[in-house]
Design a protein around this motif. Sequence first.
Motif, PDB file in Angstrom:
ATOM      1  N   ARG A  81     -26.131  54.906  -9.258  1.00 16.09           N
ATOM      2  CA  ARG A  81     -27.041  55.025  -8.124  1.00 16.09           C
ATOM      3  C   ARG A  81     -26.735  56.265  -7.294  1.00 16.09           C
ATOM      4  N   ILE A  82     -25.456  56.635  -7.230  1.00 19.68           N
ATOM      5  CA  ILE A  82     -25.085  57.851  -6.495  1.00 19.68           C
ATOM      6  C   ILE A  82     -25.621  59.086  -7.228  1.00 19.68           C
ATOM      7  N   VAL A  83     -25.495  59.082  -8.558  1.00 24.51           N
ATOM      8  CA  VAL A  83     -26.070  60.170  -9.361  1.00 24.51           C
ATOM      9  C   VAL A  83     -27.581  60.245  -9.145  1.00 24.51           C
ATOM     10  N   ALA A  84     -28.229  59.081  -9.127  1.00 24.94           N
ATOM     11  CA  ALA A  84     -29.687  59.033  -8.931  1.00 24.94           C
ATOM     12  C   ALA A  84     -30.085  59.563  -7.563  1.00 24.94           C
ATOM     13  N   LEU A  85     -29.288  59.241  -6.535  1.00 25.91           N
ATOM     14  CA  LEU A  85     -29.581  59.742  -5.188  1.00 25.91           C
ATOM     15  C   LEU A  85     -29.504  61.266  -5.143  1.00 25.91           C
ATOM     16  N   ASP A  86     -28.500  61.828  -5.818  1.00 25.36           N
ATOM     17  CA  ASP A  86     -28.361  63.280  -5.829  1.00 25.36           C
ATOM     18  C   ASP A  86     -29.543  63.931  -6.543  1.00 25.36           C
ATOM     19  N   LYS A  87     -29.931  63.367  -7.663  1.00 29.56           N
ATOM     20  CA  LYS A  87     -31.067  63.914  -8.410  1.00 29.56           C
ATOM     21  C   LYS A  87     -32.373  63.776  -7.623  1.00 29.56           C
ATOM     22  N   MET A  88     -32.480  62.699  -6.848  1.00 33.39           N
ATOM     23  CA  MET A  88     -33.690  62.432  -6.094  1.00 33.39           C
ATOM     24  C   MET A  88     -33.849  63.355  -4.880  1.00 33.39           C
ATOM     25  N   TYR A  89     -32.701  63.674  -4.234  1.00 37.51           N
ATOM     26  CA  TYR A  89     -32.789  64.343  -2.933  1.00 37.51           C
ATOM     27  C   TYR A  89     -32.180  65.745  -2.855  1.00 37.51           C
ATOM     28  N   LYS A  90     -31.439  66.148  -3.869  1.00 41.36           N
ATOM     29  CA  LYS A  90     -30.801  67.466  -3.810  1.00 41.36           C
ATOM     30  C   LYS A  90     -31.830  68.582  -3.643  1.00 41.36           C
ATOM     31  N   ASP A  91     -32.878  68.550  -4.469  1.00 42.33           N
ATOM     32  CA  ASP A  91     -33.900  69.595  -4.404  1.00 42.33           C
ATOM     33  C   ASP A  91     -34.768  69.486  -3.151  1.00 42.33           C
ATOM     34  N   LYS A  92     -34.704  68.335  -2.475  1.00 41.64           N
ATOM     35  CA  LYS A  92     -35.452  68.152  -1.229  1.00 41.64           C
ATOM     36  C   LYS A  92     -34.621  68.531  -0.006  1.00 41.64           C
ATOM     37  N   GLY A  93     -33.364  68.931  -0.262  1.00 33.56           N
ATOM     38  CA  GLY A  93     -32.534  69.423   0.832  1.00 33.56           C
ATOM     39  C   GLY A  93     -31.421  68.502   1.282  1.00 33.56           C
ATOM     40  N   TYR A  94     -31.251  67.363   0.606  1.00 31.53           N
ATOM     41  CA  TYR A  94     -30.194  66.410   0.974  1.00 31.53           C
ATOM     42  C   TYR A  94     -29.296  66.121  -0.235  1.00 31.53           C
ATOM     43  N   PRO A  95     -28.376  67.034  -0.554  1.00 35.47           N
ATOM     44  CA  PRO A  95     -27.474  66.807  -1.688  1.00 35.47           C
ATOM     45  C   PRO A  95     -26.406  65.762  -1.376  1.00 35.47           C
ATOM     46  N   VAL A  96     -25.915  65.131  -2.415  1.00 38.07           N
ATOM     47  CA  VAL A  96     -24.768  64.229  -2.299  1.00 38.07           C
ATOM     48  C   VAL A  96     -23.479  65.046  -2.296  1.00 38.07           C
ATOM     49  N   ILE A  97     -22.577  64.714  -1.385  1.00 40.19           N
ATOM     50  CA  ILE A  97     -21.223  65.263  -1.372  1.00 40.19           C
ATOM     51  C   ILE A  97     -20.285  64.072  -1.448  1.00 40.19           C
ATOM     52  N   ALA A  98     -19.636  63.869  -2.585  1.00 44.84           N
ATOM     53  CA  ALA A  98     -18.728  62.731  -2.758  1.00 44.84           C
ATOM     54  C   ALA A  98     -17.294  63.162  -2.442  1.00 44.84           C
ATOM     55  N   ILE A  99     -16.569  62.287  -1.761  1.00 47.40           N
ATOM     56  CA  ILE A  99     -15.186  62.572  -1.378  1.00 47.40           C
ATOM     57  C   ILE A  99     -14.303  61.390  -1.745  1.00 47.40           C
ATOM     58  N   ASN A 100     -13.233  61.666  -2.465  1.00 51.22           N
ATOM     59  CA  ASN A 100     -12.248  60.628  -2.780  1.00 51.22           C
ATOM     60  C   ASN A 100     -11.179  60.628  -1.684  1.00 51.22           C
ATOM     61  N   PRO A 101     -11.119  59.560  -0.857  1.00 51.08           N
ATOM     62  CA  PRO A 101     -10.198  59.539   0.266  1.00 51.08           C
ATOM     63  C   PRO A 101      -8.850  58.894  -0.043  1.00 51.08           C
ATOM     64  N   ASN A 102      -8.684  58.345  -1.243  1.00 57.05           N
ATOM     65  CA  ASN A 102      -7.498  57.543  -1.525  1.00 57.05           C
ATOM     66  C   ASN A 102      -6.242  58.367  -1.802  1.00 57.05           C
ATOM     67  N   ASN A 103      -5.108  57.767  -1.493  1.00 63.87           N
ATOM     68  CA  ASN A 103      -3.805  58.363  -1.778  1.00 63.87           C
ATOM     69  C   ASN A 103      -3.454  58.061  -3.236  1.00 63.87           C
ATOM     70  N   PRO A 104      -3.358  59.089  -4.099  1.00 60.72           N
ATOM     71  CA  PRO A 104      -3.086  58.830  -5.518  1.00 60.72           C
ATOM     72  C   PRO A 104      -1.695  58.244  -5.767  1.00 60.72           C
ATOM     73  N   LYS A 105      -0.802  58.357  -4.786  1.00 57.61           N
ATOM     74  CA  LYS A 105       0.515  57.731  -4.943  1.00 57.61           C
ATOM     75  C   LYS A 105       0.381  56.215  -4.861  1.00 57.61           C
ATOM     76  N   ALA A 106      -0.600  55.760  -4.088  1.00 55.82           N
ATOM     77  CA  ALA A 106      -0.862  54.324  -3.983  1.00 55.82           C
ATOM     78  C   ALA A 106      -1.677  53.836  -5.178  1.00 55.82           C
ATOM     79  N   TYR A 107      -2.616  54.683  -5.629  1.00 56.02           N
ATOM     80  CA  TYR A 107      -3.458  54.339  -6.772  1.00 56.02           C
ATOM     81  C   TYR A 107      -3.555  55.544  -7.697  1.00 56.02           C
ATOM     82  N   PRO A 108      -2.674  55.648  -8.713  1.00 54.31           N
ATOM     83  CA  PRO A 108      -2.693  56.787  -9.635  1.00 54.31           C
ATOM     84  C   PRO A 108      -4.034  57.002 -10.324  1.00 54.31           C
TER      85      PRO A 108
END
Length: 208
Positions: A81-108
């Motif tokens: 659904r996130i991929v679909a949102l980017d495809k739906m709205y990127k060309d209309k001016g609202y791209p998806v910017i995904a950010i991984n906030p997790n600490n990889p030491k806690a979750y490799p």
Amino acid sequence: MKTLKILVGVAFVIAISAFAIDKVSDSKAKGGYVIGDIATDFELKNIDNTLVSLKNYENAKGFIVIFTCNHCPYSVAYEDRIVALDKMYKDKGYPVIAINPNNPKAYPDDSFDNMKIRAKEKGFTFPYLFDDGQNIYPQYGATKTPHVYILEKTTKGNIVRYIGAIDNNYKDPTAANEKYVENAVNALLKGEKVPVEITKAIGCSIKA
């Protein structure tokens, strides 16, 4: 008597105003943005090893910023659904910017190398950034993966217009009858007020 009624009315208005201010102050005290705030820019490393910031998107009208990760089953359920949102709205001016906030030491599983693998497997069409040092997600006030912030780009800055979930059914996209992000972006593209500005983000807690 008339004066007393006026004084009581004024006191009531002041009390209501104070309550509203306290409500905003409480949100601020908990950390993170509230609707109407101007989000500061960031510069984070993308899976292609380039640095990405919002100022790079000169022609954008806004952004769909999504805090997500590799391991969380809620995030996994929403990937298509996130991929679909980017495809739906990127060309209309609202791209998806995904950010991984997790600490990889806690979750490799959420390491930068594994982010690259996951993005390739799923065919991500958007930047997948690593919040190295976990400095950005607290600024936003994100608590879950996924957690969405829709920003509208204005002359004043990137104004927060929506905070919360992608839709109201993480298990089955066909059963989701409240598509919060789509409704919000569609409204902004029409120059209208976002119909639902805040919803509860459903997902895994961010791992510090």
